[in-house]
Every structure is written in structure tokens, then in C-alpha cells.
Scaffold this motif. Structure first.
Motif, PDB file in Angstrom:
ATOM      1  N   UNK A  47       0.839  -1.196   0.000  1.00  0.00           N
ATOM      2  CA  UNK A  47       0.000   0.000   0.000  1.00  0.00           C
ATOM      3  C   UNK A  47       0.872   1.243   0.000  1.00  0.00           C
ATOM      4  N   UNK A  48       0.258   2.363  -0.318  1.00  0.00           N
ATOM      5  CA  UNK A  48       0.972   3.622  -0.353  1.00  0.00           C
ATOM      6  C   UNK A  48       1.279   4.105   1.064  1.00  0.00           C
ATOM      7  N   UNK A  49       2.495   4.576   1.269  1.00  0.00           N
ATOM      8  CA  UNK A  49       2.906   5.107   2.565  1.00  0.00           C
ATOM      9  C   UNK A  49       4.184   5.902   2.391  1.00  0.00           C
ATOM     10  N   UNK A  50       4.133   7.189   2.714  1.00  0.00           N
ATOM     11  CA  UNK A  50       5.353   7.980   2.717  1.00  0.00           C
ATOM     12  C   UNK A  50       6.072   7.742   4.045  1.00  0.00           C
ATOM     13  N   UNK A  51       7.378   7.735   4.001  1.00  0.00           N
ATOM     14  CA  UNK A  51       8.167   7.372   5.186  1.00  0.00           C
ATOM     15  C   UNK A  51       8.184   8.513   6.200  1.00  0.00           C
ATOM     16  N   UNK A  52       7.021   8.773   6.775  1.00  0.00           N
ATOM     17  CA  UNK A  52       6.880   9.776   7.822  1.00  0.00           C
ATOM     18  C   UNK A  52       6.067   9.179   8.954  1.00  0.00           C
ATOM     19  N   UNK A  53       5.998   9.865  10.094  1.00  0.00           N
ATOM     20  CA  UNK A  53       5.200   9.333  11.210  1.00  0.00           C
ATOM     21  C   UNK A  53       3.718   9.256  10.865  1.00  0.00           C
ATOM     22  N   UNK A  54       2.964   8.677  11.767  1.00  0.00           N
ATOM     23  CA  UNK A  54       1.520   8.618  11.636  1.00  0.00           C
ATOM     24  C   UNK A  54       0.934   9.000  12.995  1.00  0.00           C
ATOM     25  N   UNK A  55      -0.391   8.983  13.103  1.00  0.00           N
ATOM     26  CA  UNK A  55      -1.024   9.301  14.378  1.00  0.00           C
ATOM     27  C   UNK A  55      -2.075   8.259  14.726  1.00  0.00           C
ATOM     28  N   UNK A  56      -2.512   8.290  15.962  1.00  0.00           N
ATOM     29  CA  UNK A  56      -3.377   7.234  16.472  1.00  0.00           C
ATOM     30  C   UNK A  56      -4.810   7.334  15.951  1.00  0.00           C
ATOM     31  N   UNK A  68       0.195   6.806   7.403  1.00  0.00           N
ATOM     32  CA  UNK A  68       1.015   8.006   7.293  1.00  0.00           C
ATOM     33  C   UNK A  68       0.259   9.081   6.517  1.00  0.00           C
ATOM     34  N   UNK A  69       0.774   9.519   5.367  1.00  0.00           N
ATOM     35  CA  UNK A  69       0.150  10.591   4.601  1.00  0.00           C
ATOM     36  C   UNK A  69      -0.859  10.093   3.564  1.00  0.00           C
ATOM     37  N   UNK A  70      -1.128   8.800   3.562  1.00  0.00           N
ATOM     38  CA  UNK A  70      -2.023   8.237   2.554  1.00  0.00           C
ATOM     39  C   UNK A  70      -3.267   7.628   3.186  1.00  0.00           C
ATOM     40  N   UNK A  71      -4.387   7.801   2.500  1.00  0.00           N
ATOM     41  CA  UNK A  71      -5.611   7.099   2.841  1.00  0.00           C
ATOM     42  C   UNK A  71      -5.856   6.095   1.727  1.00  0.00           C
ATOM     43  N   UNK A  79      -7.388   2.663  -4.807  1.00  0.00           N
ATOM     44  CA  UNK A  79      -7.124   4.102  -4.916  1.00  0.00           C
ATOM     45  C   UNK A  79      -6.423   4.544  -3.640  1.00  0.00           C
ATOM     46  N   UNK A  80      -5.527   5.510  -3.772  1.00  0.00           N
ATOM     47  CA  UNK A  80      -4.843   6.055  -2.612  1.00  0.00           C
ATOM     48  C   UNK A  80      -4.889   7.580  -2.680  1.00  0.00           C
ATOM     49  N   UNK A  81      -5.461   8.177  -1.651  1.00  0.00           N
ATOM     50  CA  UNK A  81      -5.526   9.633  -1.544  1.00  0.00           C
ATOM     51  C   UNK A  81      -4.311  10.094  -0.750  1.00  0.00           C
ATOM     52  N   UNK A  82      -3.504  10.932  -1.362  1.00  0.00           N
ATOM     53  CA  UNK A  82      -2.268  11.380  -0.725  1.00  0.00           C
ATOM     54  C   UNK A  82      -2.433  12.798  -0.190  1.00  0.00           C
ATOM     55  N   UNK A  83      -2.142  12.973   1.104  1.00  0.00           N
ATOM     56  CA  UNK A  83      -2.153  14.295   1.732  1.00  0.00           C
ATOM     57  C   UNK A  83      -0.719  14.836   1.768  1.00  0.00           C
ATOM     58  N   UNK A  84      -0.589  16.133   2.028  1.00  0.00           N
ATOM     59  CA  UNK A  84       0.765  16.709   2.060  1.00  0.00           C
ATOM     60  C   UNK A  84       1.375  16.695   3.453  1.00  0.00           C
ATOM     61  N   UNK A  85       0.640  16.120   4.432  1.00  0.00           N
ATOM     62  CA  UNK A  85       1.192  15.915   5.766  1.00  0.00           C
ATOM     63  C   UNK A  85       0.414  14.794   6.444  1.00  0.00           C
TER      64      UNK A  85
END
Length: 344
Positions: A255-264, A282-285, A301-307
Motif C-alpha cells: 500500500x501507499x505510505x510515505x516514510x513519515x510518522x503517523x497518528x493514532x 502516514x500521509x495516505x488514505x 485508490x490512494x488519496x495522498x495528503x501533504x502531511x
């Protein structure tokens, strides 16, 4: 039937941003929840809850519910005797029960105080008469509703599960309401059976699975199978029962995932009418389809956010996606749109 399933997972779609409907919102919004017919939207704003009337993407603020100085972390609607109510959990360890019909009074119906630390997750059963809560106190609580009279009920804690050794991050219950799963910061997953006897319920721990990493997200995609997204992992995992009725991982879906933190926060959701589920990473739904013919997961489909600081919810029919963006300090509205290749 098989051809219908193949055609279904080939539908191309996106969630189109309706920029004209964006609302400024500086306070942190950890939780957002639609009611069943998507007429109302709850948005937690630090220690308050904003109640919006929702009409085809347009949001109209109708009430602000003041709470304490503690941040609200979870929200979920439920119906009791056809009356719309909701549960909210917060960092003060309390869970409050409120009615939509009593918004102006600012009063809650009941305040539940069995946990010792912040509420981190909450899921209500299909019959709306029981729910599970998870907390940073490492415990899972089972609550059930006892009817006091024709118009009200009292929630009480029936059981406490102490199977986790650190914070409980995610919970889910299947639609038959006979199984529950949890995961936490201790890199453990609990598989539990729910036993109902009249108006009482009991959780029975059936299996404990050790994981390579912790997770914020877990979700039943039918009455027996569930998915698990490890923290910022490159794969979404499908778990199914083997011949010995033990759960094992049967698929790793990239799956899509940018190498940044995520939240709960930002719970995964299954959208039955559209046949897919959405799971943040992370930044992807990521929107994923489960093919019941071959039991395989397909990334649609993957929706990418900028943070990665995004919190939100889909309407029950999947037509709308509401998110709060910490970087922009805005509530954003997106609408489901089928992509016609012939016109693009």
C-alpha cells in the motif's frame, strides 16, 4: 457472480476536494463522526464538540458543546429506541453519553469513569447495546446498556480485559457481534470471542498474537476476516482463520505510505454499499477492495495528503469524506467521484 465481482473492483474513482466548502478550524480535531443518514456531523475541537448540520457537502454550525479542559479523542454515534445519541471519550479518562435532542441544555445523559487514563479507541456493537473502549491505561472495557424505562438506559462496565501490557490503540467488533480484536503499543494483538446471554455480554480471550511492530488500525472486513495496518508499514495484512481456528496472516498487500510518522486517530472504515474499506497509513488514505471469490485484497485508490496530521471520517455510504488538516488548519470536504476513462 464472479464476473460481477471482477467488474466491481475495476471501477475507478477518486475523492474530489470541494474547495468552496472548506471551513477554517485552528483547534485540533482528533475525531469526526457522521450520523447514519449523514444529516449531522460531529467535530471535536480540542475540548469542545461542534455540531454541524450536513446538507450535500455544506456544513452549518448549529451548536457547540462545551466540555472540560481535556482534549476529546473519540466520537461515535449510536441509536437507542430510535433516538440519536453519541459517545465521546477524552484525555481525562471519561466517556460521556449525550443525546442529539438535548444539545441546547449542554447536559450529558451519563458519564462513565471506569478507565484511569486517556480514552484511545471505542467501538459500538451492531445491536447498539454494547460497546468496547480502549485506553492508555492498557485496559479494554466492555460496557452494556440496561434499560431503566421506555426512554432511557444506563451503561455499566461488565468486564475489564488486561491482556495488553501497554496502551490499547485500536478495537473492532464484527457485524455478527461475536468476535472482537484489539492491538496496542505492546506489539500484541488480541482475538476475543463475545458471548451474549440475554442482556449480558462476556469477552473470552481466544488468541494472542505477537507482532513485529505496533499498529493504530485494525478492522473486520467480514464476520471472520480482518485487516491490520502496522505503523507506517509498507504492507496491509489480511488475517484469516486456519483449520485449527487460529488466526494467521494470509496476505501482505503493498500500500501507499510515505516514510513519515503517523497518528493514532482516523479509524479505518468499511463502506458496505461500495464494497471497499479505507485505512490511513502516514500521509495516505488507502481504499482497498476484498474479493470474496479468491479472498484477495486489491488496492483501488490512494488519496495522498501533504502531511500526516490528518483526521477524518467517511459518511456511512462513502459519498463524502470529511478531514481536518493540521497544516492548513481547515476542515475539508471531498466527494466520491467515478472516473470515466472515456472522458479523461
Amino acid at each position: 457472480m464472479q464476473q460481477q465481482q471482477i467488474q466491481r473492483d475495476q471501477v475507478k474513482f477518486c475523492y474530489e476536494l470541494l474547495s468552496e466548502l472548506t471551513i477554517p478550524q485552528k483547534q485540533v480535531c482528533n475525531a469526526i463522526a457522521f450520523n447514519q443518514n449523514k444529516e449531522l456531523l460531529l467535530v471535536c475541537c480540542d475540548n469542545n464538540i461542534k455540531v454541524y448540520q450536513f446538507n450535500d457537502g455544506y456544513l452549518k454550525l448549529i451548536q457547540i458543546l462545551s466540555k472540560s479542559r481535556f482534549t476529546i479523542t473519540v466520537l461515535t454515534f449510536f441509536n437507542y429506541n430510535r433516538k440519536c445519541q453519541f459517545l465521546s471519550g477524552s484525555c481525562d479518562s471519561f466517556i460521556e453519553v449525550r443525546s442529539i435532542n438535548q444539545l441546547r441544555s449542554q447536559k450529558y445523559i451519563q458519564k462513565l469513569d471506569s478507565h484511569k487514563r486517556a480514552i484511545s479507541c471505542l467501538v459500538i456493537g451492531q445491536n447498539q447495546k454494547m460497546f468496547l473502549s480502549g485506553s492508555m491505561d492498557q485496559k479494554i472495557k466492555l460496557w452494556s446498556c440496561y434499560q431503566q424505562n421506555q426512554g432511557s438506559c444506563q451503561w455499566s462496565c461488565q468486564q475489564t480485559i488486561k491482556g495488553h501490557m501497554n496502551s490499547v490503540y485500536a478495537l473492532d467488533i464484527n457485524s455478527k457481534q461475536n468476535k472482537a480484536v484489539s492491538c496496542g503499543y505492546d506489539d500484541k494483538m488480541l482475538i476475543m470471542e463475545i458471548i451474549q446471554n440475554m442482556e449480558t455480554y462476556q469477552l473470552v480471550l481466544k488468541q494472542k498474537i505477537s507482532l513485529l511492530n505496533f499498529s493504530f488500525r485494525i478492522l473486520f472486513i467480514n464476520d471472520s476476516d480482518f485487516i491490520f495496518q502496522s505503523y507506517c508499514g509498507k504492507n496491509l495484512q489480511l488475517l484469516q482463520q486456519d483449520q485449527n481456528e487460529k488466526y494467521v496472516i494470509t496476505q501482505f498487500l503493498p500500500v501507499q505510505c510515505k516514510s513519515q510518522p503517523c497518528n493514532i486517530f482516523f479509524k479505518p472504515q468499511y463502506i458496505n454499499s461500495k464494497g471497499f474499506f479505507a485505512c490511513k497509513n502516514s500521509q495516505n488514505l488507502n481504499f482497498v477492495y476484498h474479493n470474496p471469490v479468491n479472498n484477495e485484497l486489491v488496492l483501488l485508490y490512494s488519496l495522498s495528503f501533504d502531511n500526516y496530521e490528518q483526521y477524518g471520517s467517511l459518511s456511512e455510504d462513502g459519498e463524502y469524506l470529511i478531514t481536518w488538516d493540521q497544516k492548513l488548519e481547515k476542515i475539508e470536504v471531498r466527494k466520491y467521484k467515478i472516473i470515466d476513462d472515456q472522458n479523461n
